[in-house]
Design a protein around this motif. Structure first.
Motif, PDB file in Angstrom:
ATOM      1  N   ASN A 106      13.527   1.418  30.465  1.00 37.39           N
ATOM      2  CA  ASN A 106      14.880   2.153  31.019  1.00 37.39           C
ATOM      3  C   ASN A 106      14.939   1.884  32.425  1.00 37.39           C
ATOM      4  OD1 ASN A 106      14.155   4.281  28.210  1.00 37.39           O
ATOM      5  ND2 ASN A 106      15.879   2.865  28.366  1.00 37.39           N
ATOM      6  N   ILE A 107      14.645   0.625  32.990  1.00 40.03           N
ATOM      7  CA  ILE A 107      14.739   0.469  34.675  1.00 40.03           C
ATOM      8  C   ILE A 107      16.084   0.646  35.022  1.00 40.03           C
ATOM      9  CG2 ILE A 107      12.646  -0.723  34.420  1.00 40.03           C
ATOM     10  CD1 ILE A 107      14.174  -3.266  34.239  1.00 40.03           C
ATOM     11  N   ARG A 108      16.272   0.846  36.317  1.00 42.94           N
ATOM     12  CA  ARG A 108      17.577   0.887  36.969  1.00 42.94           C
ATOM     13  C   ARG A 108      18.302  -0.426  36.947  1.00 42.94           C
ATOM     14  NH1 ARG A 108      15.657   4.650  42.270  1.00 42.94           N
ATOM     15  NH2 ARG A 108      13.470   3.701  41.386  1.00 42.94           N
ATOM     16  N   GLY A 109      19.457  -0.422  36.996  1.00 39.66           N
ATOM     17  CA  GLY A 109      20.360  -1.735  36.808  1.00 39.66           C
ATOM     18  C   GLY A 109      20.983  -1.371  35.438  1.00 39.66           C
ATOM     19  N   GLY A 110      20.570  -0.665  34.531  1.00 40.74           N
ATOM     20  CA  GLY A 110      20.846  -0.494  33.435  1.00 40.74           C
ATOM     21  C   GLY A 110      22.021   0.539  33.379  1.00 40.74           C
ATOM     22  N   GLY A 111      22.318   1.002  32.049  1.00 35.39           N
ATOM     23  CA  GLY A 111      23.483   2.080  32.038  1.00 35.39           C
ATOM     24  C   GLY A 111      23.066   3.483  31.295  1.00 35.39           C
ATOM     25  N   GLU A 112      21.702   3.385  31.167  1.00 34.70           N
ATOM     26  CA  GLU A 112      20.848   4.849  30.751  1.00 34.70           C
ATOM     27  C   GLU A 112      21.313   6.082  31.115  1.00 34.70           C
ATOM     28  OE1 GLU A 112      18.097   1.312  30.091  1.00 34.70           O
ATOM     29  OE2 GLU A 112      19.326   2.156  31.433  1.00 34.70           O
ATOM     30  N   TYR A 113      21.644   6.109  32.457  1.00 41.20           N
ATOM     31  CA  TYR A 113      22.106   7.224  33.080  1.00 41.20           C
ATOM     32  C   TYR A 113      23.370   7.126  33.933  1.00 41.20           C
ATOM     33  CZ  TYR A 113      17.618   8.945  31.936  1.00 41.20           C
ATOM     34  OH  TYR A 113      16.330   9.386  31.254  1.00 41.20           O
ATOM     35  N   GLY A 114      24.363   6.240  33.551  1.00 42.89           N
ATOM     36  CA  GLY A 114      25.567   6.389  33.841  1.00 42.89           C
ATOM     37  C   GLY A 114      25.616   5.092  35.230  1.00 42.89           C
ATOM     38  N   PRO A 115      26.886   5.155  35.879  1.00 41.31           N
ATOM     39  CA  PRO A 115      27.045   4.179  36.841  1.00 41.31           C
ATOM     40  C   PRO A 115      25.948   4.221  37.955  1.00 41.31           C
ATOM     41  CG  PRO A 115      28.870   5.119  36.109  1.00 41.31           C
ATOM     42  CD  PRO A 115      28.078   5.852  35.362  1.00 41.31           C
ATOM     43  N   ALA A 116      25.478   5.368  38.351  1.00 45.28           N
ATOM     44  CA  ALA A 116      24.753   5.576  39.504  1.00 45.28           C
ATOM     45  C   ALA A 116      23.384   4.716  39.222  1.00 45.28           C
ATOM     46  CB  ALA A 116      24.678   7.093  39.709  1.00 45.28           C
ATOM     47  N   TRP A 117      22.993   4.890  37.885  1.00 44.69           N
ATOM     48  CA  TRP A 117      21.705   4.435  37.577  1.00 44.69           C
ATOM     49  C   TRP A 117      21.639   2.625  37.609  1.00 44.69           C
ATOM     50  CZ3 TRP A 117      17.151   6.605  37.087  1.00 44.69           C
ATOM     51  CH2 TRP A 117      16.101   5.961  36.332  1.00 44.69           C
ATOM     52  N   HIS A 118      22.948   2.119  37.407  1.00 43.91           N
ATOM     53  CA  HIS A 118      23.184   0.915  37.712  1.00 43.91           C
ATOM     54  C   HIS A 118      23.419   0.228  38.998  1.00 43.91           C
ATOM     55  CE1 HIS A 118      26.493  -2.394  37.856  1.00 43.91           C
ATOM     56  NE2 HIS A 118      25.439  -3.003  37.631  1.00 43.91           N
ATOM     57  N   GLN A 119      24.201   1.356  39.713  1.00 48.11           N
ATOM     58  CA  GLN A 119      24.551   0.825  41.004  1.00 48.11           C
ATOM     59  C   GLN A 119      23.327   1.085  41.943  1.00 48.11           C
ATOM     60  OE1 GLN A 119      28.228   3.154  41.925  1.00 48.11           O
ATOM     61  NE2 GLN A 119      29.190   2.288  40.399  1.00 48.11           N
ATOM     62  N   ALA A 120      22.385   1.526  41.667  1.00 49.35           N
ATOM     63  CA  ALA A 120      21.230   1.903  42.429  1.00 49.35           C
ATOM     64  C   ALA A 120      20.370   0.605  42.532  1.00 49.35           C
ATOM     65  CB  ALA A 120      20.218   2.750  41.908  1.00 49.35           C
ATOM     66  N   GLY A 121      20.584  -0.345  41.901  1.00 53.33           N
ATOM     67  CA  GLY A 121      20.054  -1.782  41.959  1.00 53.33           C
ATOM     68  C   GLY A 121      20.925  -3.014  42.303  1.00 53.33           C
ATOM     69  N   LEU A 122      22.046  -2.624  42.816  1.00 55.21           N
ATOM     70  CA  LEU A 122      22.993  -3.861  43.049  1.00 55.21           C
ATOM     71  C   LEU A 122      22.766  -4.465  44.409  1.00 55.21           C
ATOM     72  CD1 LEU A 122      26.631  -2.406  42.097  1.00 55.21           C
ATOM     73  CD2 LEU A 122      25.376  -4.082  40.998  1.00 55.21           C
ATOM     74  N   LYS A 123      22.900  -5.724  44.291  1.00 54.99           N
ATOM     75  CA  LYS A 123      22.727  -6.713  45.377  1.00 54.99           C
ATOM     76  C   LYS A 123      21.477  -6.561  46.093  1.00 54.99           C
ATOM     77  CE  LYS A 123      27.640  -7.628  45.911  1.00 54.99           C
ATOM     78  NZ  LYS A 123      28.750  -7.594  47.138  1.00 54.99           N
ATOM     79  N   GLY A 124      21.634  -6.300  47.446  1.00 58.23           N
ATOM     80  CA  GLY A 124      20.177  -6.249  47.930  1.00 58.23           C
ATOM     81  C   GLY A 124      19.481  -4.957  47.751  1.00 58.23           C
ATOM     82  N   LYS A 125      19.896  -4.103  46.970  1.00 60.10           N
ATOM     83  CA  LYS A 125      19.192  -2.957  46.432  1.00 60.10           C
ATOM     84  C   LYS A 125      18.153  -3.593  45.290  1.00 60.10           C
ATOM     85  CE  LYS A 125      22.789  -0.335  46.268  1.00 60.10           C
ATOM     86  NZ  LYS A 125      23.366   0.815  45.979  1.00 60.10           N
ATOM     87  N   ARG A 126      18.383  -4.466  44.776  1.00 60.83           N
ATOM     88  CA  ARG A 126      17.879  -4.899  43.498  1.00 60.83           C
ATOM     89  C   ARG A 126      16.294  -5.154  43.270  1.00 60.83           C
ATOM     90  NH1 ARG A 126      21.056  -6.573  39.998  1.00 60.83           N
ATOM     91  NH2 ARG A 126      20.119  -7.284  38.105  1.00 60.83           N
ATOM     92  N   GLN A 127      15.458  -4.929  44.576  1.00 55.39           N
ATOM     93  CA  GLN A 127      14.031  -5.068  44.353  1.00 55.39           C
ATOM     94  C   GLN A 127      13.587  -3.834  43.672  1.00 55.39           C
ATOM     95  OE1 GLN A 127      11.902  -7.389  45.083  1.00 55.39           O
ATOM     96  NE2 GLN A 127      10.287  -5.883  44.141  1.00 55.39           N
ATOM     97  N   ILE A 128      14.364  -2.684  43.959  1.00 52.62           N
ATOM     98  CA  ILE A 128      13.995  -1.498  43.062  1.00 52.62           C
ATOM     99  C   ILE A 128      13.881  -1.418  41.531  1.00 52.62           C
ATOM    100  CG2 ILE A 128      16.162  -0.341  42.553  1.00 52.62           C
ATOM    101  CD1 ILE A 128      13.217   1.378  43.980  1.00 52.62           C
ATOM    102  N   ILE A 129      14.723  -2.611  40.958  1.00 54.55           N
ATOM    103  CA  ILE A 129      14.801  -2.869  39.501  1.00 54.55           C
ATOM    104  C   ILE A 129      13.479  -3.375  39.095  1.00 54.55           C
ATOM    105  CG2 ILE A 129      15.757  -4.145  37.860  1.00 54.55           C
ATOM    106  CD1 ILE A 129      18.368  -4.053  39.092  1.00 54.55           C
ATOM    107  N   TYR A 130      12.869  -4.261  39.997  1.00 55.00           N
ATOM    108  CA  TYR A 130      11.736  -4.889  39.676  1.00 55.00           C
ATOM    109  C   TYR A 130      10.493  -3.974  39.964  1.00 55.00           C
ATOM    110  CZ  TYR A 130      15.254  -8.483  40.130  1.00 55.00           C
ATOM    111  OH  TYR A 130      16.234  -9.340  40.102  1.00 55.00           O
TER     112      TYR A 130
END
Length: 699
Positions: A501-525
């Motif tokens: 249930n890594i970030r970028g998904g919707g498990e905890y709503g829009p904020a969980w997704h938006q935490a990994g958008l674009k240049g913040k995406r390394q946090i997903i990996y």
């Protein structure tokens, strides 16, 4: 030389003038562009050679044949509970089995369905239609005209591609309507306004598509009218993502409108007035119109909304009156509560929630004193709640409950009290299986949940072959659902299967997704790799027994994980992936995902993409796991060139890999049940071989 010239010519054609490089630079920077020519002679010759080589390895594995037999038995089982759509007193179902490989669209009365009758009326036999017309038809859905639902717009895809044809069908006569509404192959969307009028977004000819390949114009089309003469009601810029029509049935008539995506996440929602003019709803750009009930629009907010002196928070669901003068909050999120889905009938609203990833369902009944009243529906706790269908007239709902080792239980909900109506069969022996939830600590200290499914003795006996699945994008939650094929083909044999249930998904709503958008995406990996390391520390698996799996955006996750941490994994299943992140926006629907990944042509966003792009970061002198790439020639969403080029570069570097490209199949990499079973057997046989699973010896 022929191969190189073909690549140069195709590369020049595939780029817009604004972004095109010189042919010399293109060739210098990417010698494998010829593999982007989807049906190119040289490209397909390479694909066939790789298929032959790789299938010889995978199909020779002792696990392959028993796994293929098991996957086929599950996918074609007659014991499956038909999932239906309720409308007009009927239960409609699309069914595939060993005799109906392409499938049949069928129905029976709702009363008979609830009584578990098997007396289905076949409305359309897709296998027979394909044979009669000499086409490889894949059924892609219907839109039927209220209130009797006897006239339908049927969507048929050739080989499973997103581009499809639309044809009007009459259920009563079991035939396509002579002279009815019909659209040629395109990424179209069409919906009813009345018996003789539809709203349509399609390829109307040169200049009518966006740079992403989607419609940018919506028209009102009357019966008997040439499509070219339809009346335009909205037009977007070619640099936007799409415009699509929508409509809602309120029990008496349709309300039509236009959904305009400026980017993948920035929308304009329009409603058509009596003069067929598109009037914009006063919503923020990051909001979704999810339904219409009792005169209210039902809206999901992906960013805060200022309205009437009030601020409505990100992640809320609100009801807005048709006059757009008043708003009522239906659901307000917390740190752990997020919206999963919204459905509406003419008088009711049903919302499913994720409460720390466990499912809940709330029904909002017809308004009293101008306000909606919501109450929880008493379904089992701790698992996944699925809203399968909601009758647009009566509000009757069929919902399901499941967890990783418990198959679906089906419930009919006509008020707030669910009534069990059926249970799916168990496709694997869950005796002795365990479901355990853990949390890993990511690089920024955030706790990232994951779910482990395994036999108790497997976990007790120490490290075991493990498949870690991930996606991490587009606000799509990965839920702990019942995995029939994973349970049978992998866990029963002593393997461990893990959902993340890594970030970028919707498990905890829009904020969980938006935490990994674009240049913040390394946090997903980082999240995904932290789970891998956490499992190793817990003794669940080892680096020599750990495999990872993902498709589409999850295929990108796999590619990034391989090039960033080749030391951490033994096997990598890379399905229908994005891998060239410096050209993804030039390929098929790629331009529509700039809002998720960033723009390679933006000097501020390109450096991050250069840093994480798997294709550009593959090294000749690094020892990688032997990955398994699988994709589809017919995938017109994520270009097969991504997988082809990455595999070809590995070949150039002398690196080992396996590769399978289904010549059909669309974005799911399979066009029918036979192909789906084969892909699953190849996938699990690959992991059995790479990770050392030996539970197939008894077969």
């Amino acid at each position: 030389m022929k191969r190189l010239l073909t690549g140069v010519a195709f590369a020049a054609l595939s780029m817009t003038a604004a972004h095109a490089q010189s042919e010399v630079d293109v060739m210098k920077n990417d010698p494998f562009l010829w593999l982007e020519e989807v049906q190119g002679e040289w490209a397909l010759d390479w694909v066939r050679a790789q298929n032959e080589r790789s299938l010889a390895v995978l199909e020779a594995h002792p696990a392959y044949e028993p796994m293929l037999s098991e996957a086929n038995a599950i996918l074609t089982s007659d014991d499956r509970v038909p999932s239906v759509s309720l409308r007009g007193g009927y239960a409609y179902n699309f069914w595939q089995d060993k005799d109906a490989v392409r499938g049949v669209w069928r129905r029976m009365s709702q009363k008979d369905y609830l009584a578990k009758s098997d007396d289905w009326e076949v409305i359309l036999d897709v296998d027979k239609l394909a044979e009669d017309e000499g086409e490889n038809w894949v059924f892609a859905g219907t839109d039927c005209l209220a209130p009797d639902y006897s006239r339908c717009l049927v969507t048929l895809s050739r080989g499973g591609s997103d581009a499809a044809v639309v044809r009007e069908y009459d259920i009563d006569s079991r035939s396509f309507v002579d002279g009815g509404f019909e659209l040629p192959e395109a990424k179209s969307s069409v919906t009813w306004l009345d018996a003789d009028t539809v709203l349509v977004g399609t390829d109307f000819g040169e200049g009518t598509l966006t740079d992403s390949g989607y419609p940018r114009i919506v028209k009102v089309w009357k019966r008997g009218q040439d499509l070219a003469d339809a009346t335009q009601v909205y037009e977007a810029a070619t640099t936007d993502i799409w415009t699509y029509p929508y409509s809602f049935w309120d029990g008496e008539s349709y309300t039509g409108g236009v959904f305009h995506g400026e980017t993948f996440y920035d929308y304009n929602w329009m409603v058509l007035n009596e003069d067929m003019e598109a009037v914009r709803l006063p919503l923020p750009k990051k909001a979704s119109l999810s339904g219409f009930s009792s005169g209210d629009f039902v809206i999901e907010l992906k960013e805060p909304m200022e309205f009437g002196g009030e601020t409505y928070t990100t992640g809320s669901v609100i009801a807005m009156g048709r006059a757009m003068e008043e708003v009522q909050v239906l659901v307000e999120p917390t740190r752990e509560i997020a919206v999963q889905s919204v459905a509406t009938s003419k008088d009711d609203i049903v919302i499913t929630l994720l409460d720390d990833i466990a499912g809940r369902m709330i029904r909002f009944e017809e308004r009293r004193n101008g306000k909606w009243r919501g109450r929880d529906i008493r379904l089992p706790e701790g698992g996944v709640i699925g809203l399968r269908t909601m009758d647009p007239s009566t509000g009757a709902v069929i919902a399901t409950y499941e967890n990783p080792i418990t198959p679906d239980t089906f419930y009919l909900i006509e008020n707030r009290r669910p009534k069990e109506i059926d249970r799916s069969p168990a496709f694997f022996d869950a005796e002795g299986m365990m479901v355990k939830r853990y949390e890993a600590t990511s690089s920024d200290g955030t706790k990232i949940p994951y779910t482990v499914i395994a036999l108790k003795e497997t976990l007790e006996n120490g490290p075991a072959p493990t498949i870690q699945y991930g996606y991490g994008g587009f606000e799509i939650p990965i839920l702990p659902s019942y995995g029939a094929t994973a349970g049978k083909l992998w866990v029963e044999r002593g393997g461990v299967y893990v959902n993340t249930n890594i970030r970028g998904g919707g498990e905890y709503g829009p904020a969980w997704h938006q935490a990994g958008l674009k240049g913040k995406r390394q946090i997903i990996y980082d999240d995904f790799q932290a789970i891998s390391e956490d499992m190793i520390e817990r003794g669940i698996t080892t680096k020599e027994q750990l495999g990872i799996l993902g498709g589409s955006n999850g295929g990108l996750l796999m590619g990034v994980s391989m090039v960033q941490r080749p030391d951490l994994y033994k096997g990598i299943g890379i399905g229908v992936p994005l891998l060239d992140m410096l050209r993804y926006d030039k390929l098929l629907a790629g331009a529509s995902w700039v809002g998720e990944y960033g723009d390679p042509d933006n000097p501020e966003e390109r450096p991050f993409l250069e840093k994480i792009s798997p294709y550009q970061n593959l090294k000749a002198d690094v020892e990688y796991p032997r990955p398994f790439f699988f994709t589809s020639t017919k995938d017109d969403r994520v270009h097969p060139g991504h997988a082809r080029k990455m595999a070809r570069l590995m070949e150039e570097y002398g690196q080992e890999f396996l590769y399978y490209e289904n010549i059909e199949g669309g974005h799911g990499a399979a066009a029918n049940l036979d192909q789906a079973a084969r892909r699953l057997a190849l996938q699990y046989a690959y992991f059995a071989g790479e990770l050392g699973l030996i539970g197939y010896d008894e077969e």
